[in-house]
Motif scaffolding. Structure first.
Motif, PDB file in Angstrom:
ATOM      1  N   GLY A  87       0.802  -1.227   0.000  1.00 54.24           N
ATOM      2  CA  GLY A  87       0.000   0.000   0.000  1.00 54.24           C
ATOM      3  C   GLY A  87       0.830   1.270   0.000  1.00 54.24           C
ATOM      4  N   VAL A  88       2.086   1.171  -0.461  1.00 52.75           N
ATOM      5  CA  VAL A  88       2.970   2.340  -0.520  1.00 52.75           C
ATOM      6  C   VAL A  88       3.774   2.281  -1.814  1.00 52.75           C
ATOM      7  N   ARG A  89       4.352   3.424  -2.192  1.00 49.41           N
ATOM      8  CA  ARG A  89       5.267   3.476  -3.329  1.00 49.41           C
ATOM      9  C   ARG A  89       6.683   3.335  -2.799  1.00 49.41           C
ATOM     10  N   LEU A  90       7.440   2.386  -3.320  1.00 47.10           N
ATOM     11  CA  LEU A  90       8.792   2.108  -2.834  1.00 47.10           C
ATOM     12  C   LEU A  90       9.864   2.866  -3.601  1.00 47.10           C
ATOM     13  N   PHE A  91       9.588   3.169  -4.882  1.00 44.83           N
ATOM     14  CA  PHE A  91      10.579   3.851  -5.720  1.00 44.83           C
ATOM     15  C   PHE A  91       9.950   5.046  -6.433  1.00 44.83           C
ATOM     16  N   ASP A  92      10.771   6.053  -6.657  1.00 45.86           N
ATOM     17  CA  ASP A  92      10.476   7.094  -7.633  1.00 45.86           C
ATOM     18  C   ASP A  92      11.276   6.757  -8.878  1.00 45.86           C
ATOM     19  N   ARG A  93      10.615   6.640 -10.021  1.00 47.19           N
ATOM     20  CA  ARG A  93      11.299   6.362 -11.281  1.00 47.19           C
ATOM     21  C   ARG A  93      11.735   7.688 -11.890  1.00 47.19           C
ATOM     22  N   THR A  94      13.039   7.877 -12.073  1.00 44.49           N
ATOM     23  CA  THR A  94      13.589   9.123 -12.601  1.00 44.49           C
ATOM     24  C   THR A  94      14.530   8.805 -13.753  1.00 44.49           C
ATOM     25  N   PRO A  95      14.914   9.817 -14.559  1.00 38.10           N
ATOM     26  CA  PRO A  95      15.887   9.574 -15.640  1.00 38.10           C
ATOM     27  C   PRO A  95      17.209   9.030 -15.130  1.00 38.10           C
ATOM     28  N   ARG A  96      17.522   9.258 -13.843  1.00 36.12           N
ATOM     29  CA  ARG A  96      18.770   8.765 -13.276  1.00 36.12           C
ATOM     30  C   ARG A  96      18.664   7.332 -12.775  1.00 36.12           C
ATOM     31  N   GLY A  97      17.458   6.785 -12.803  1.00 31.68           N
ATOM     32  CA  GLY A  97      17.276   5.428 -12.309  1.00 31.68           C
ATOM     33  C   GLY A  97      16.182   5.379 -11.260  1.00 31.68           C
ATOM     34  N   ALA A  98      16.181   4.322 -10.474  1.00 28.94           N
ATOM     35  CA  ALA A  98      15.172   4.123  -9.435  1.00 28.94           C
ATOM     36  C   ALA A  98      15.684   4.671  -8.109  1.00 28.94           C
ATOM     37  N   GLN A  99      14.969   5.633  -7.551  1.00 28.66           N
ATOM     38  CA  GLN A  99      15.353   6.250  -6.284  1.00 28.66           C
ATOM     39  C   GLN A  99      14.368   5.820  -5.201  1.00 28.66           C
TER      40      GLN A  99
END
Length: 308
Positions: free
Chosen positions: A44-56
């Motif tokens: 029930g949560v988001r574990l990663f932010d997907r960014t141009p630099r990769g997964a944060q």
């Protein structure tokens, strides 16, 4: 909780991207994304932010990470408890392009009958914890302190010469060898350096010792964009290990140049539990032997592995 999804989550953390994690786990990138998405839905949560630099990692991802690693350690301990002497030797090589992976490939060639499980732990602290808990049997690391946790030993196994890598237009490109003093005033660009890692400490000490300019400015898009930048630049150079496996287009015409007087060497050591009875670990240690100081080389002062 799906442990395959937890394992995929940890692999994305260790590699920094879904693509690299998928390669390590022999699944598709879409498969890795689906596993993590299912885990996020379950939690029930988001574990990663997907960014141009990769997964944060998100804040929730950082909170979940130590618990995820403990789940995987518990799984490994449970499996190992019912297959003593028959499981594969699990060894952390940091990166599959780097010298430790080559050392392990040579061991496998010499002992094809022994099963190996090659893993990657980005963080040295995580690797040491994994050795201590039995999640892995050994790890190749540069030991930045002689104060290892009780029960964990470190044996120096390979002092790897550092080379200069340039494009064809760089002022030093035609040199067969250079000295560290020759590099003063030249920009050494290493966007892959991560603050707090043992290799960041090594290159910071190298720069301080010889008055060099080593920086990690700008985003790190990976090794191929770095090689592209070197090929097009008359100013940029970078450092690579002598055994680092790199491939580039012939049109890049990159140059690997030896460093001498002195030769900086990166101190690879093998970390393992002193009481680990796995027979393949003994064979690996015997195969690697022990590195000893070589005249004309430079090591940072913090290299204090017993036996060196």
């Amino acid at each position: 909780m799906d442990l395959d999804a937890v394992r995929t989550f940890a692999a994305v953390v260790d590699t920094g991207s879904f693509q690299e994690a998928a390669v390590d786990m022999s699944i598709t990138q879409q498969g890795a994304s689906r596993r993590v998405a299912a885990l996020e839905k379950d939690l029930g949560v988001r574990l990663f932010d997907r960014t141009p630099r990769g997964a944060q990692l998100t804040i929730d991802g950082r909170v979940f990470l130590p618990h995820a690693r403990e789940l995987l350690r518990a799984e490994e301990r449970a499996a190992a408890s019912v297959r003593p002497g028959r499981r594969a030797l699990r060894v952390d090589v940091v990166g599959r392009r780097l010298a430790p992976a080559g050392l392990l490939r040579e061991f496998h060639t010499a002992h094809p009958e022994l099963e190996l499980d090659v893993v990657r732990h980005f963080d040295a602290g995580d690797a040491i914890d994994a050795v201590g808990s039995g999640l892995i049997d050994a790890s190749f690391r540069a030991v930045t302190s002689s104060r290892l946790p009780a029960g964990i030993s470190a044996t120096p196994v390979y002092d790897e010469p550092i080379q200069l890598l340039t494009g064809p237009a760089h002022p030093l490109a035609a040199a067969r060898t250079v000295t560290p003093a020759d590099l003063i005033g030249h920009r050494i660009w290493m966007p892959g350096i991560v603050t707090g890692t043992e290799w960041a400490l090594f290159y910071a000490d190298l720069a301080t010792e010889f008055g060099l300019t080593v920086d990690a400015l700008g985003p790190n898009f990976g090794i191929e964009p770095l090689l592209d930048a070197l090929a097009d630049s008359a100013e940029l150079a970078t450092f690579v290990g002598e055994q680092t496996r790199l491939v580039w287009p012939a049109s890049h015409d990159l140059r690997r140049i030896d460093l001498h007087t002195p030769t900086p060497v990166y101190p690879h050591a093998l970390l393992y539990r002193s009481d680990n009875p796995h027979p393949a670990l003994a064979a690996l240690r015997a195969h690697l032997g022990t590195a000893h100081p070589v005249a004309g080389t430079w090591l940072p002062a913090w290299v204090a592995v017993p036996g060196r």
